[in-house]
Design a protein around this motif. Structure first.
Motif, PDB file in Angstrom:
ATOM      1  N   MET A   1     -21.546  -4.133 -24.516  1.00  0.00           N
ATOM      2  CA  MET A   1     -22.218  -4.903 -23.476  1.00  0.00           C
ATOM      3  C   MET A   1     -22.214  -6.379 -23.866  1.00  0.00           C
ATOM      4  N   SER A   2     -21.813  -7.256 -22.949  1.00  0.00           N
ATOM      5  CA  SER A   2     -21.825  -8.679 -23.245  1.00  0.00           C
ATOM      6  C   SER A   2     -23.187  -9.262 -22.885  1.00  0.00           C
ATOM      7  N   ARG A   3     -23.529 -10.316 -23.538  1.00  0.00           N
ATOM      8  CA  ARG A   3     -24.797 -10.999 -23.317  1.00  0.00           C
ATOM      9  C   ARG A   3     -24.534 -12.253 -22.494  1.00  0.00           C
ATOM     10  N   SER A   4     -25.409 -12.531 -21.546  1.00  0.00           N
ATOM     11  CA  SER A   4     -25.255 -13.756 -20.762  1.00  0.00           C
ATOM     12  C   SER A   4     -25.702 -14.940 -21.608  1.00  0.00           C
ATOM     13  N   PRO A   5     -25.094 -16.100 -21.375  1.00  0.00           N
ATOM     14  CA  PRO A   5     -25.530 -17.281 -22.114  1.00  0.00           C
ATOM     15  C   PRO A   5     -27.024 -17.550 -21.946  1.00  0.00           C
ATOM     16  N   SER A   6     -27.576 -17.310 -20.759  1.00  0.00           N
ATOM     17  CA  SER A   6     -29.004 -17.581 -20.548  1.00  0.00           C
ATOM     18  C   SER A   6     -29.877 -16.635 -21.373  1.00  0.00           C
ATOM     19  N   GLY A  46     -32.377  -2.837 -26.499  1.00  0.00           N
ATOM     20  CA  GLY A  46     -32.186  -2.313 -27.841  1.00  0.00           C
ATOM     21  C   GLY A  46     -30.795  -2.514 -28.413  1.00  0.00           C
ATOM     22  N   ASP A  47     -30.051  -3.474 -27.879  1.00  0.00           N
ATOM     23  CA  ASP A  47     -28.704  -3.725 -28.392  1.00  0.00           C
ATOM     24  C   ASP A  47     -28.752  -4.106 -29.869  1.00  0.00           C
ATOM     25  N   SER A  48     -27.727  -3.699 -30.588  1.00  0.00           N
ATOM     26  CA  SER A  48     -27.658  -4.009 -32.015  1.00  0.00           C
ATOM     27  C   SER A  48     -27.311  -5.478 -32.223  1.00  0.00           C
ATOM     28  N   ALA A  49     -27.504  -5.924 -33.448  1.00  0.00           N
ATOM     29  CA  ALA A  49     -27.293  -7.328 -33.783  1.00  0.00           C
ATOM     30  C   ALA A  49     -25.865  -7.780 -33.488  1.00  0.00           C
ATOM     31  N   HIS A  50     -24.890  -6.918 -33.761  1.00  0.00           N
ATOM     32  CA  HIS A  50     -23.505  -7.359 -33.552  1.00  0.00           C
ATOM     33  C   HIS A  50     -23.220  -7.650 -32.082  1.00  0.00           C
TER      34      HIS A  50
END
Length: 87
Positions: A1-6, A46-50
């Motif tokens: 899953m990608s994270r949004s910049p915001s 709950g996404d992991s740090a990576h």
């Protein structure tokens, strides 16, 4: 899953990352000789740090997130007995 910049910027600006300290033992003496700083993120998914660090790098925010993680680690390490003078 990608994270949004915001979402990454929100984590950085609101301090929504914490450091867990994992002791490092010397087997011969059975003494704690250090600690590994592990970054954890406050989020509902709950996404992991990576996932967070990969997303930050992809969004051009990798350095900012790394610095925030390092600052959190230093604050945590300063709370350990005998360590505050080293940080």
């Amino acid at each position: 899953m990608s994270r949004s910049p915001s979402s990454i910027e929100r984590v950085i600006s609101n301090g929504m990352l914490v450091t867990a300290l994992q002791p490092v033992f010397e087997l011969a003496s059975r003494k704690v000789v250090g600690a590994e700083a592990l970054t954890r993120f406050v989020s509902e998914d709950g996404d992991s740090a990576h996932v967070w660090f990969d997303g930050a790098a992809a969004a051009g925010l990798g350095v900012s997130l790394e610095i925030a993680a390092l600052e959190s680690a230093v604050r945590s390490m300063q709370k350990l007995p005998g360590i505050s003078t080293l940080c």
